[in-house]
Write a protein that holds these residues in place. Structure first.
Motif, PDB file in Angstrom:
ATOM      1  N   GLU A  17       0.160  -1.944  -7.656  1.00  0.00           N
ATOM      2  CA  GLU A  17      -0.761  -0.802  -7.589  1.00  0.00           C
ATOM      3  C   GLU A  17      -0.968  -0.280  -6.172  1.00  0.00           C
ATOM      4  O   GLU A  17      -1.527   0.793  -5.987  1.00  0.00           O
ATOM      5  CB  GLU A  17      -2.119  -1.189  -8.187  1.00  0.00           C
ATOM      6  N   LEU A  18      -0.516  -1.019  -5.163  1.00  0.00           N
ATOM      7  CA  LEU A  18      -0.722  -0.592  -3.780  1.00  0.00           C
ATOM      8  C   LEU A  18       0.194   0.583  -3.435  1.00  0.00           C
ATOM      9  O   LEU A  18       1.310   0.680  -3.945  1.00  0.00           O
ATOM     10  CB  LEU A  18      -0.461  -1.760  -2.829  1.00  0.00           C
ATOM     11  N   PRO A  19      -0.265   1.473  -2.556  1.00  0.00           N
ATOM     12  CA  PRO A  19       0.554   2.639  -2.199  1.00  0.00           C
ATOM     13  C   PRO A  19       1.731   2.270  -1.287  1.00  0.00           C
ATOM     14  O   PRO A  19       1.696   1.245  -0.595  1.00  0.00           O
ATOM     15  CB  PRO A  19      -0.440   3.555  -1.475  1.00  0.00           C
ATOM     16  N   ALA A  20       2.746   3.125  -1.283  1.00  0.00           N
ATOM     17  CA  ALA A  20       3.891   2.944  -0.389  1.00  0.00           C
ATOM     18  C   ALA A  20       3.402   2.922   1.049  1.00  0.00           C
ATOM     19  O   ALA A  20       2.452   3.618   1.410  1.00  0.00           O
ATOM     20  CB  ALA A  20       4.898   4.064  -0.605  1.00  0.00           C
ATOM     21  N   GLY A  21       4.060   2.105   1.868  1.00  0.00           N
ATOM     22  CA  GLY A  21       3.685   1.971   3.269  1.00  0.00           C
ATOM     23  C   GLY A  21       2.706   0.843   3.526  1.00  0.00           C
ATOM     24  O   GLY A  21       2.458   0.486   4.679  1.00  0.00           O
ATOM     25  N   GLY A  38       8.631   1.439  -4.829  1.00  0.00           N
ATOM     26  CA  GLY A  38       7.816   0.360  -5.387  1.00  0.00           C
ATOM     27  C   GLY A  38       8.282  -1.039  -5.060  1.00  0.00           C
ATOM     28  O   GLY A  38       7.630  -2.013  -5.434  1.00  0.00           O
ATOM     29  N   ALA A  39       9.395  -1.184  -4.361  1.00  0.00           N
ATOM     30  CA  ALA A  39       9.891  -2.498  -3.974  1.00  0.00           C
ATOM     31  C   ALA A  39       9.246  -2.907  -2.641  1.00  0.00           C
ATOM     32  O   ALA A  39       8.437  -2.159  -2.078  1.00  0.00           O
ATOM     33  CB  ALA A  39      11.410  -2.474  -3.856  1.00  0.00           C
ATOM     34  N   TRP A  40       9.615  -4.074  -2.133  1.00  0.00           N
ATOM     35  CA  TRP A  40       9.057  -4.586  -0.883  1.00  0.00           C
ATOM     36  C   TRP A  40      10.175  -4.912   0.093  1.00  0.00           C
ATOM     37  O   TRP A  40      11.113  -5.637  -0.255  1.00  0.00           O
ATOM     38  CB  TRP A  40       8.198  -5.821  -1.150  1.00  0.00           C
ATOM     39  N   GLU A  41      10.094  -4.385   1.321  1.00  0.00           N
ATOM     40  CA  GLU A  41      11.020  -4.727   2.390  1.00  0.00           C
ATOM     41  C   GLU A  41      10.419  -5.890   3.160  1.00  0.00           C
ATOM     42  O   GLU A  41       9.262  -5.826   3.597  1.00  0.00           O
ATOM     43  CB  GLU A  41      11.231  -3.549   3.330  1.00  0.00           C
ATOM     44  N   LEU A  69     -10.568  -0.384  -0.418  1.00  0.00           N
ATOM     45  CA  LEU A  69     -11.409  -0.128  -1.585  1.00  0.00           C
ATOM     46  C   LEU A  69     -10.641  -0.405  -2.876  1.00  0.00           C
ATOM     47  O   LEU A  69     -11.177  -1.006  -3.811  1.00  0.00           O
ATOM     48  CB  LEU A  69     -11.918   1.308  -1.558  1.00  0.00           C
ATOM     49  N   LEU A  70      -9.378   0.019  -2.930  1.00  0.00           N
ATOM     50  CA  LEU A  70      -8.552  -0.231  -4.106  1.00  0.00           C
ATOM     51  C   LEU A  70      -8.416  -1.724  -4.364  1.00  0.00           C
ATOM     52  O   LEU A  70      -8.606  -2.199  -5.489  1.00  0.00           O
ATOM     53  CB  LEU A  70      -7.163   0.402  -3.926  1.00  0.00           C
ATOM     54  N   VAL A  71      -8.122  -2.495  -3.318  1.00  0.00           N
ATOM     55  CA  VAL A  71      -7.988  -3.946  -3.475  1.00  0.00           C
ATOM     56  C   VAL A  71      -9.312  -4.556  -3.918  1.00  0.00           C
ATOM     57  O   VAL A  71      -9.345  -5.407  -4.808  1.00  0.00           O
ATOM     58  CB  VAL A  71      -7.475  -4.598  -2.174  1.00  0.00           C
ATOM     59  N   ALA A  72     -10.406  -4.097  -3.336  1.00  0.00           N
ATOM     60  CA  ALA A  72     -11.724  -4.618  -3.733  1.00  0.00           C
ATOM     61  C   ALA A  72     -12.020  -4.300  -5.191  1.00  0.00           C
ATOM     62  O   ALA A  72     -12.535  -5.144  -5.930  1.00  0.00           O
ATOM     63  CB  ALA A  72     -12.813  -4.033  -2.831  1.00  0.00           C
ATOM     64  N   ASP A  73     -11.678  -3.088  -5.616  1.00  0.00           N
ATOM     65  CA  ASP A  73     -11.919  -2.702  -7.013  1.00  0.00           C
ATOM     66  C   ASP A  73     -11.111  -3.554  -7.980  1.00  0.00           C
ATOM     67  O   ASP A  73     -11.594  -3.953  -9.038  1.00  0.00           O
ATOM     68  CB  ASP A  73     -11.577  -1.229  -7.239  1.00  0.00           C
ATOM     69  N   ILE A  74      -9.859  -3.822  -7.624  1.00  0.00           N
ATOM     70  CA  ILE A  74      -8.980  -4.551  -8.533  1.00  0.00           C
ATOM     71  C   ILE A  74      -9.251  -6.046  -8.503  1.00  0.00           C
ATOM     72  O   ILE A  74      -9.165  -6.720  -9.530  1.00  0.00           O
ATOM     73  CB  ILE A  74      -7.502  -4.273  -8.184  1.00  0.00           C
TER      74      ILE A  74
END
Length: 156
Positions: A17-21, A38-41, A69-74
């Motif tokens: 759910e985290l944004p790119a970057g 959506g992948a991870w480098e 805030l997104l991480v806290a919400d999830i």
């Protein structure tokens, strides 16, 4: 010194759910940056990795206010279990509404499973008309329940 989120991420679904970057650091000290696809480098790996590659828990490195805030919400305490329980309850209510409608329709059928002509008007009412208002009430209840989940301190 880099800052990290105060909520530790314990599951790959949250990383999805985290944004790119977004940059994260896992429990082993590996860091990764989310790509546009959506992948991870991860430094030292020639190919992009899936979110389940990391050793959990992970933290976001230098989060933006929005990401924090997104991480806290999830990941906030009890939020996900509360949300899942509420959604299961909503699904159960909808299933019961459907089952009740099916029971009422079954009562109109004869022993062969056909609907006698004298019951057709009632059949149409049950099938199409009567549940519009009830469906609207149900959606209103769903909205109120979801609003309470999003803002538990808010007023009605």
């Amino acid at each position: 010194m880099t800052s990290t989120t105060t909520h530790r991420i314990g599951h790959p679904v949250v990383l999805d759910e985290l944004p790119a970057g977004t940059e994260i650091r896992d429990a082993d000290g590996d860091t990764g940056t989310k790509t546009d696809d959506g992948a991870w480098e991860v430094i030292g790996f020639p190919v992009a990795l899936d979110s389940d590659w990391f050793t959990f828990p992970v933290e976001v490195v230098n989060p933006t206010p929005e990401t924090a805030l997104l991480v806290a919400d999830i990941t906030g305490p009890h939020r996900l279990p509360d949300l899942m329980a509420e959604l299961r309850s909503v699904v159960a209510d909808i299933r019961e509404l459907y089952a009740r409608q099916e029971r009422q329709l079954d009562e109109l059928r004869d022993e062969d499973g056909d609907v006698p002509s004298g019951n057709l008007q009632r059949w149409d009412e049950l099938r199409y008309d009567i549940h519009m208002e009830e469906g609207s009430d149900q959606l209103g209840a769903v909205l109120r329940r979801l609003e309470r989940l999003v803002d538990p301190e808010g007023g009605e």
